[in-house]
Design an enzyme around this catalytic site. Sequence first.
Site, mmCIF file in Angstrom:
data_model
loop_
_atom_site.group_PDB
_atom_site.id
_atom_site.type_symbol
_atom_site.label_atom_id
_atom_site.label_comp_id
_atom_site.label_asym_id
_atom_site.label_seq_id
_atom_site.Cartn_x
_atom_site.Cartn_y
_atom_site.Cartn_z
ATOM 1 N N ASP A 187 -65.553 -26.400 41.978
ATOM 2 C CA ASP A 187 -66.591 -25.296 41.168
ATOM 3 C C ASP A 187 -67.307 -24.463 42.379
ATOM 4 O OD1 ASP A 187 -65.897 -27.545 38.727
ATOM 5 O OD2 ASP A 187 -67.751 -29.237 40.117
ATOM 6 N N CYS A 188 -67.508 -24.974 43.766
ATOM 7 C CA CYS A 188 -67.589 -23.506 44.659
ATOM 8 C C CYS A 188 -66.926 -22.714 44.893
ATOM 9 C CB CYS A 188 -68.430 -24.324 45.734
ATOM 10 S SG CYS A 188 -67.591 -25.465 46.438
ATOM 11 N N TYR A 189 -65.890 -22.751 44.288
ATOM 12 C CA TYR A 189 -64.545 -21.925 45.326
ATOM 13 C C TYR A 189 -63.177 -21.557 43.786
ATOM 14 C CZ TYR A 189 -66.078 -22.778 49.786
ATOM 15 O OH TYR A 189 -66.798 -22.605 51.497
#
Length: 393
Positions: free
Chosen positions: A132-134
Amino acid sequence: MRTIAEINDKISQQRAVVWTVEELKARVAEMGVTQAAKTVDVITTGTFEPMESSGAILNLGHTDPPIKIRQCWLDGVPAYAGFGAVDLYLGATQVGEAADGEEMREKGGGYVIEDLIAGKPVHLRALGQVTDCYPRSSFETTITRDTINQFYLFNPRNLYQNFIVGVNGGDRPLFTYLGPLQPRLGNAVYSNPGAISPLLNDPDLQLVGIGTRIFLGGGIGYVAWEGTQHFPLQRRLPNRTPIGPAATLALIGDAKQMDARWVRGCYFKSYGPSLMLGVGVPLPVLHEEVVARCTVQDQDLVAPVVDFSIPRRVRPTFGLVSYSQLKLGRIAIDGKSVRVAPLASLFLSRQVAIELKQWIEAGTFTLTEFVAPIPADQTFRPQDAWGSQIPID
Protein backbone atom coordinates in the site's frame (compact mmCIF):
# COMPACT_ATOMS: atom_id res chain seq x y z
CA MET A 1 57.04 11.61 23.89
CA ARG A 2 53.96 13.00 22.10
CA THR A 3 50.18 12.90 22.09
CA ILE A 4 47.93 12.82 19.06
CA ALA A 5 46.62 16.27 20.05
CA GLU A 6 50.17 17.64 19.97
CA ILE A 7 50.82 16.03 16.60
CA ASN A 8 47.56 17.44 15.20
CA ASP A 9 48.54 20.90 16.40
CA LYS A 10 51.77 20.62 14.39
CA ILE A 11 49.83 19.31 11.38
CA SER A 12 47.44 22.28 11.50
CA GLN A 13 50.46 24.60 11.50
CA GLN A 14 52.09 22.55 8.71
CA ARG A 15 55.08 21.90 10.96
CA ALA A 16 54.68 18.13 11.35
CA VAL A 17 57.56 15.93 10.22
CA VAL A 18 56.11 13.11 8.14
CA TRP A 19 58.04 10.21 6.62
CA THR A 20 56.81 7.29 4.60
CA VAL A 21 57.64 3.98 6.23
CA GLU A 22 60.35 3.38 3.62
CA GLU A 23 61.92 6.75 4.44
CA LEU A 24 61.75 5.87 8.14
CA LYS A 25 63.59 2.60 7.61
CA ALA A 26 66.34 4.39 5.67
CA ARG A 27 66.66 7.21 8.21
CA VAL A 28 66.93 4.78 11.12
CA ALA A 29 69.84 3.09 9.36
CA GLU A 30 71.56 6.50 9.34
CA MET A 31 70.63 8.01 12.73
CA GLY A 32 69.29 5.17 14.87
CA VAL A 33 65.90 4.55 16.46
CA THR A 34 66.16 7.07 19.30
CA GLN A 35 67.10 10.07 17.13
CA ALA A 36 64.54 9.12 14.47
CA ALA A 37 61.81 8.94 17.13
CA LYS A 38 62.73 12.42 18.35
CA THR A 39 62.53 13.78 14.80
CA VAL A 40 59.49 12.26 13.08
CA ASP A 41 55.86 12.85 14.08
CA VAL A 42 53.94 10.59 11.68
CA ILE A 43 54.88 7.54 9.61
CA THR A 44 52.71 6.75 6.59
CA THR A 45 52.12 3.24 5.27
CA GLY A 46 50.20 2.01 2.25
CA THR A 47 49.07 -0.88 0.13
CA PHE A 48 47.31 -1.39 -3.19
CA GLU A 49 46.06 -4.95 -3.52
CA PRO A 50 42.94 -7.06 -4.18
CA MET A 51 40.42 -6.76 -1.33
CA GLU A 52 37.49 -8.89 -2.39
CA SER A 53 35.51 -8.58 0.85
CA SER A 54 34.48 -5.06 -0.14
CA GLY A 55 31.30 -3.39 -1.33
CA ALA A 56 29.25 -0.22 -1.55
CA ILE A 57 26.11 1.03 0.18
CA LEU A 58 23.85 3.13 -2.08
CA ASN A 59 20.67 5.04 -1.31
CA LEU A 60 18.82 5.90 -4.50
CA GLY A 61 16.15 8.23 -3.14
CA HIS A 62 12.43 7.51 -3.51
CA THR A 63 10.60 7.36 -6.83
CA ASP A 64 7.11 8.72 -7.49
CA PRO A 65 5.11 6.59 -6.93
CA PRO A 66 7.44 4.90 -4.39
CA ILE A 67 8.99 1.48 -4.89
CA LYS A 68 10.14 -1.10 -2.35
CA ILE A 69 13.04 -2.66 -4.25
CA ARG A 70 13.53 -6.39 -3.77
CA GLN A 71 15.60 -7.18 -6.86
CA CYS A 72 18.03 -4.81 -8.52
CA TRP A 73 20.74 -4.83 -11.17
CA LEU A 74 23.42 -2.18 -11.76
CA ASP A 75 24.86 -2.54 -15.27
CA GLY A 76 23.66 -6.13 -15.10
CA VAL A 77 25.28 -6.85 -11.72
CA PRO A 78 22.83 -7.89 -8.97
CA ALA A 79 22.79 -5.70 -5.86
CA TYR A 80 21.38 -6.83 -2.52
CA ALA A 81 18.08 -5.13 -1.69
CA GLY A 82 16.90 -6.92 1.43
CA PHE A 83 16.75 -3.97 3.81
CA GLY A 84 15.48 -0.38 3.20
CA ALA A 85 13.13 0.29 0.29
CA VAL A 86 15.75 2.05 -1.86
CA ASP A 87 18.93 1.01 -0.04
CA LEU A 88 21.30 -1.31 -1.89
CA TYR A 89 24.54 -3.14 -1.15
CA LEU A 90 26.73 -3.93 -4.13
CA GLY A 91 29.41 -6.53 -3.45
CA ALA A 92 32.74 -6.23 -5.22
CA THR A 93 32.77 -9.91 -6.21
CA GLN A 94 29.14 -10.13 -7.36
CA VAL A 95 29.02 -11.60 -10.87
CA GLY A 96 27.09 -9.85 -13.63
CA GLU A 97 24.09 -11.34 -15.43
CA ALA A 98 23.16 -11.10 -19.10
CA ALA A 99 19.58 -10.41 -20.22
CA ASP A 100 18.96 -14.16 -20.56
CA GLY A 101 20.05 -14.76 -16.97
CA GLU A 102 23.43 -16.26 -17.89
CA GLU A 103 26.39 -15.13 -15.83
CA MET A 104 28.81 -12.57 -17.25
CA ARG A 105 31.81 -13.66 -15.24
CA GLU A 106 34.11 -10.91 -16.42
CA LYS A 107 31.67 -8.18 -15.32
CA GLY A 108 31.44 -7.72 -11.58
CA GLY A 109 30.55 -5.40 -8.76
CA GLY A 110 34.08 -4.03 -8.51
CA TYR A 111 33.84 -2.59 -12.01
CA VAL A 112 30.48 -0.94 -11.26
CA ILE A 113 31.88 0.60 -8.07
CA GLU A 114 34.86 1.93 -10.04
CA ASP A 115 32.57 3.40 -12.71
CA LEU A 116 30.39 5.16 -10.14
CA ILE A 117 33.42 6.62 -8.38
CA ALA A 118 34.72 7.82 -11.77
CA GLY A 119 31.43 9.67 -12.35
CA LYS A 120 30.29 7.39 -15.18
CA PRO A 121 26.59 6.60 -15.75
CA VAL A 122 25.33 3.20 -14.59
CA HIS A 123 22.11 1.57 -15.77
CA LEU A 124 19.73 0.54 -12.99
CA ARG A 125 16.85 -1.92 -13.27
CA ALA A 126 14.71 -2.69 -10.22
CA LEU A 127 11.75 -4.89 -9.34
CA GLY A 128 9.60 -4.02 -6.35
CA GLN A 129 7.31 -5.68 -3.82
CA VAL A 130 3.96 -3.97 -4.22
CA THR A 131 2.44 -2.75 -0.94
CA ASP A 132 0.00 0.00 0.00
CA CYS A 133 2.83 2.41 0.74
CA TYR A 134 5.06 1.21 -2.12
CA PRO A 135 2.70 0.69 -5.10
CA ARG A 136 5.33 0.70 -7.85
CA SER A 137 6.37 -2.70 -9.21
CA SER A 138 9.36 -1.82 -11.40
CA PHE A 139 11.76 1.00 -12.19
CA GLU A 140 14.50 1.64 -14.73
CA THR A 141 16.87 4.59 -14.97
CA THR A 142 20.50 5.70 -15.21
CA ILE A 143 22.33 6.81 -12.09
CA THR A 144 25.64 8.49 -11.31
CA ARG A 145 27.32 9.23 -8.01
CA ASP A 146 25.80 12.73 -8.17
CA THR A 147 22.19 11.60 -8.66
CA ILE A 148 21.97 9.36 -5.60
CA ASN A 149 22.08 10.14 -1.90
CA GLN A 150 24.58 8.10 0.08
CA PHE A 151 27.32 6.20 -1.74
CA TYR A 152 29.98 4.82 0.54
CA LEU A 153 32.25 1.82 0.73
CA PHE A 154 31.66 -0.50 3.64
CA ASN A 155 34.20 -3.29 3.47
CA PRO A 156 33.86 -6.18 5.94
CA ARG A 157 37.44 -7.44 5.51
CA ASN A 158 40.35 -5.35 4.29
CA LEU A 159 44.02 -4.98 5.20
CA TYR A 160 45.05 -8.54 5.97
CA GLN A 161 48.00 -8.19 8.30
CA ASN A 162 49.74 -10.97 6.43
CA PHE A 163 48.71 -13.57 3.87
CA ILE A 164 49.86 -16.70 2.08
CA VAL A 165 51.92 -17.67 -0.95
CA GLY A 166 49.92 -19.85 -3.33
CA VAL A 167 51.39 -22.71 -5.37
CA ASN A 168 50.01 -25.73 -7.23
CA GLY A 169 51.65 -29.10 -6.71
CA GLY A 170 49.03 -30.90 -8.81
CA ASP A 171 48.84 -31.90 -12.47
CA ARG A 172 46.40 -29.32 -13.88
CA PRO A 173 46.16 -25.52 -13.80
CA LEU A 174 44.14 -24.04 -10.93
CA PHE A 175 42.25 -20.75 -11.05
CA THR A 176 42.18 -19.16 -7.62
CA TYR A 177 41.69 -15.88 -5.75
CA LEU A 178 45.44 -15.44 -6.19
CA GLY A 179 45.10 -15.86 -9.94
CA PRO A 180 46.16 -18.82 -12.11
CA LEU A 181 48.52 -21.31 -10.46
CA GLN A 182 50.40 -23.49 -12.90
CA PRO A 183 50.76 -27.25 -12.27
CA ARG A 184 53.82 -28.97 -10.85
CA LEU A 185 54.95 -25.83 -9.01
CA GLY A 186 54.99 -23.81 -12.20
CA ASN A 187 54.63 -20.48 -10.38
CA ALA A 188 53.93 -18.88 -7.00
CA VAL A 189 51.81 -15.83 -6.15
CA TYR A 190 51.75 -13.67 -3.03
CA SER A 191 49.51 -10.73 -2.13
CA ASN A 192 50.90 -8.67 0.75
CA PRO A 193 53.45 -5.91 -0.05
CA GLY A 194 55.63 -6.88 2.91
CA ALA A 195 57.64 -4.34 4.90
CA ILE A 196 55.64 -1.34 3.65
CA SER A 197 52.30 -2.95 4.52
CA PRO A 198 50.32 -1.02 7.16
CA LEU A 199 49.61 -3.64 9.82
CA LEU A 200 53.01 -5.35 9.67
CA ASN A 201 54.46 -2.08 10.99
CA ASP A 202 52.03 -2.05 13.92
CA PRO A 203 51.91 -5.78 14.64
CA ASP A 204 49.93 -5.61 17.90
CA LEU A 205 47.57 -2.88 16.61
CA GLN A 206 48.62 -0.45 19.32
CA LEU A 207 48.09 2.55 17.02
CA VAL A 208 45.04 1.42 15.02
CA GLY A 209 41.54 0.95 16.41
CA ILE A 210 37.87 1.70 15.85
CA GLY A 211 37.64 5.28 14.65
CA THR A 212 41.16 5.56 13.22
CA ARG A 213 41.16 7.91 10.20
CA ILE A 214 42.84 6.45 7.11
CA PHE A 215 43.40 6.94 3.39
CA LEU A 216 40.74 4.84 1.65
CA GLY A 217 40.45 4.72 -2.12
CA GLY A 218 41.83 8.23 -2.55
CA GLY A 219 39.47 9.72 0.04
CA ILE A 220 39.19 9.78 3.81
CA GLY A 221 37.94 6.63 5.52
CA TYR A 222 37.80 5.12 8.97
CA VAL A 223 38.33 1.82 10.73
CA ALA A 224 34.79 0.69 11.55
CA TRP A 225 35.35 -2.62 13.37
CA GLU A 226 37.47 -5.72 13.40
CA GLY A 227 37.42 -7.38 9.99
CA THR A 228 35.81 -10.71 9.28
CA GLN A 229 38.19 -13.63 9.83
CA HIS A 230 40.17 -11.42 12.21
CA PHE A 231 42.71 -13.79 13.79
CA PRO A 232 45.21 -11.94 16.00
CA LEU A 233 46.17 -15.19 17.78
CA GLN A 234 48.07 -16.38 14.71
CA ARG A 235 51.56 -17.66 15.60
CA ARG A 236 54.10 -14.85 15.61
CA LEU A 237 57.84 -14.36 15.28
CA PRO A 238 59.86 -12.75 18.11
CA ASN A 239 59.38 -9.38 16.33
CA ARG A 240 55.59 -9.89 16.88
CA THR A 241 54.76 -10.16 13.16
CA PRO A 242 52.47 -13.09 12.26
CA ILE A 243 53.59 -16.04 10.15
CA GLY A 244 50.36 -16.07 8.12
CA PRO A 245 46.88 -14.49 7.86
CA ALA A 246 46.17 -12.68 11.13
CA ALA A 247 44.47 -9.36 11.96
CA THR A 248 41.97 -7.77 9.54
CA LEU A 249 39.96 -4.53 9.61
CA ALA A 250 36.51 -3.47 8.46
CA LEU A 251 36.72 -0.10 6.70
CA ILE A 252 34.21 2.59 5.74
CA GLY A 253 34.47 5.77 3.68
CA ASP A 254 32.53 8.18 1.44
CA ALA A 255 32.92 6.89 -2.12
CA LYS A 256 31.82 10.24 -3.55
CA GLN A 257 35.17 11.66 -2.36
CA MET A 258 37.23 8.78 -3.74
CA ASP A 259 39.35 8.60 -6.87
CA ALA A 260 39.01 5.78 -9.41
CA ARG A 261 42.81 5.67 -9.59
CA TRP A 262 42.72 3.96 -6.20
CA VAL A 263 39.53 1.88 -6.60
CA ARG A 264 39.79 -0.47 -9.58
CA GLY A 265 37.60 -3.35 -10.64
CA CYS A 266 39.52 -6.46 -11.65
CA TYR A 267 38.89 -10.01 -12.83
CA PHE A 268 40.70 -13.24 -11.98
CA LYS A 269 40.58 -15.66 -14.90
CA SER A 270 38.04 -18.46 -14.37
CA TYR A 271 37.63 -17.38 -10.73
CA GLY A 272 35.66 -14.15 -10.78
CA PRO A 273 35.61 -10.37 -10.27
CA SER A 274 37.20 -8.50 -7.38
CA LEU A 275 38.41 -5.03 -6.41
CA MET A 276 41.87 -3.50 -6.23
CA LEU A 277 41.95 -0.92 -3.45
CA GLY A 278 44.47 1.58 -2.14
CA VAL A 279 44.58 1.91 1.66
CA GLY A 280 46.99 4.03 3.69
CA VAL A 281 47.35 4.11 7.47
CA PRO A 282 49.17 6.88 9.37
CA LEU A 283 51.13 5.76 12.43
CA PRO A 284 51.59 8.51 15.04
CA VAL A 285 55.01 8.44 16.71
CA LEU A 286 53.81 8.56 20.31
CA HIS A 287 56.94 6.91 21.69
CA GLU A 288 60.17 5.29 20.61
CA GLU A 289 58.69 1.79 20.33
CA VAL A 290 56.58 2.94 17.36
CA VAL A 291 59.75 3.62 15.39
CA ALA A 292 61.37 0.39 16.57
CA ARG A 293 58.41 -1.63 15.26
CA CYS A 294 58.54 0.18 11.92
CA THR A 295 62.15 -0.81 11.29
CA VAL A 296 61.03 -4.31 10.31
CA GLN A 297 62.50 -5.35 6.95
CA ASP A 298 61.36 -7.83 4.31
CA GLN A 299 63.91 -10.37 5.53
CA ASP A 300 62.24 -10.20 8.96
CA LEU A 301 58.78 -11.13 7.61
CA VAL A 302 57.58 -14.55 6.46
CA ALA A 303 54.54 -16.11 4.79
CA PRO A 304 53.51 -19.78 4.39
CA VAL A 305 53.73 -21.45 0.97
CA VAL A 306 50.38 -23.21 0.54
CA ASP A 307 49.57 -25.97 -1.97
CA PHE A 308 46.16 -25.26 -3.57
CA SER A 309 46.05 -28.65 -5.29
CA ILE A 310 44.68 -30.17 -2.06
CA PRO A 311 40.97 -29.18 -1.98
CA ARG A 312 40.64 -28.90 1.78
CA ARG A 313 40.20 -26.10 4.31
CA VAL A 314 43.60 -26.89 5.83
CA ARG A 315 46.10 -27.40 3.03
CA PRO A 316 49.68 -28.68 3.29
CA THR A 317 52.45 -26.10 3.15
CA PHE A 318 56.00 -26.10 1.88
CA GLY A 319 57.15 -24.12 4.89
CA LEU A 320 57.76 -20.40 5.33
CA VAL A 321 59.47 -17.97 2.99
CA SER A 322 60.65 -14.43 3.66
CA TYR A 323 59.34 -11.43 1.76
CA SER A 324 62.88 -10.56 0.74
CA GLN A 325 63.05 -13.92 -1.03
CA LEU A 326 59.65 -13.39 -2.62
CA LYS A 327 60.63 -9.99 -3.97
CA LEU A 328 63.67 -11.49 -5.71
CA GLY A 329 61.21 -13.15 -8.09
CA ARG A 330 62.13 -16.76 -7.38
CA ILE A 331 61.92 -19.09 -4.40
CA ALA A 332 63.15 -22.64 -3.87
CA ILE A 333 60.52 -25.32 -3.17
CA ASP A 334 61.69 -28.91 -2.69
CA GLY A 335 64.88 -28.03 -4.51
CA LYS A 336 63.06 -26.49 -7.48
CA SER A 337 63.41 -22.83 -8.45
CA VAL A 338 59.89 -21.39 -8.77
CA ARG A 339 59.08 -18.01 -10.30
CA VAL A 340 57.10 -15.64 -8.08
CA ALA A 341 54.85 -12.64 -8.76
CA PRO A 342 52.98 -10.27 -6.43
CA LEU A 343 49.29 -9.41 -6.67
CA ALA A 344 49.87 -6.19 -4.75
CA SER A 345 51.35 -3.34 -6.75
CA LEU A 346 54.50 -2.37 -4.88
CA PHE A 347 54.75 0.87 -6.87
CA LEU A 348 51.19 1.96 -6.11
CA SER A 349 51.51 0.86 -2.48
CA ARG A 350 54.41 3.30 -2.18
CA GLN A 351 52.36 5.98 -3.94
CA VAL A 352 49.55 5.59 -1.39
CA ALA A 353 52.00 6.23 1.45
CA ILE A 354 53.44 9.23 -0.42
CA GLU A 355 50.03 10.77 -1.12
CA LEU A 356 48.95 10.33 2.49
CA LYS A 357 52.21 11.98 3.59
CA GLN A 358 51.45 14.95 1.31
CA TRP A 359 47.95 15.32 2.78
CA ILE A 360 49.34 15.43 6.31
CA GLU A 361 52.13 17.85 5.42
CA ALA A 362 49.57 20.14 3.76
CA GLY A 363 47.47 20.15 6.94
CA THR A 364 44.42 18.62 5.22
CA PHE A 365 44.55 15.27 7.06
CA THR A 366 44.71 15.07 10.85
CA LEU A 367 44.91 12.03 13.08
CA THR A 368 42.18 10.60 15.30
CA GLU A 369 42.22 8.91 18.69
CA PHE A 370 40.54 5.55 18.31
CA VAL A 371 37.47 5.03 20.51
CA ALA A 372 38.01 1.31 21.15
CA PRO A 373 40.84 -1.14 20.44
CA ILE A 374 40.67 -3.97 17.94
CA PRO A 375 40.29 -7.29 19.84
CA ALA A 376 43.61 -9.00 20.46
CA ASP A 377 42.26 -12.42 21.52
CA GLN A 378 39.87 -13.33 18.70
CA THR A 379 39.89 -17.01 17.73
CA PHE A 380 39.26 -18.34 14.23
CA ARG A 381 36.32 -20.73 14.05
CA PRO A 382 35.93 -23.05 11.05
CA GLN A 383 32.53 -24.15 9.77
CA ASP A 384 31.96 -27.87 9.29
CA ALA A 385 29.08 -29.54 7.47
CA TRP A 386 28.06 -31.56 10.50
CA GLY A 387 28.65 -29.97 13.88
CA SER A 388 29.08 -32.44 16.74
CA GLN A 389 26.71 -30.35 18.85
CA ILE A 390 23.81 -30.97 16.43
CA PRO A 391 21.96 -34.28 17.00
CA ILE A 392 21.34 -36.33 13.86
CA ASP A 393 18.19 -38.46 13.78
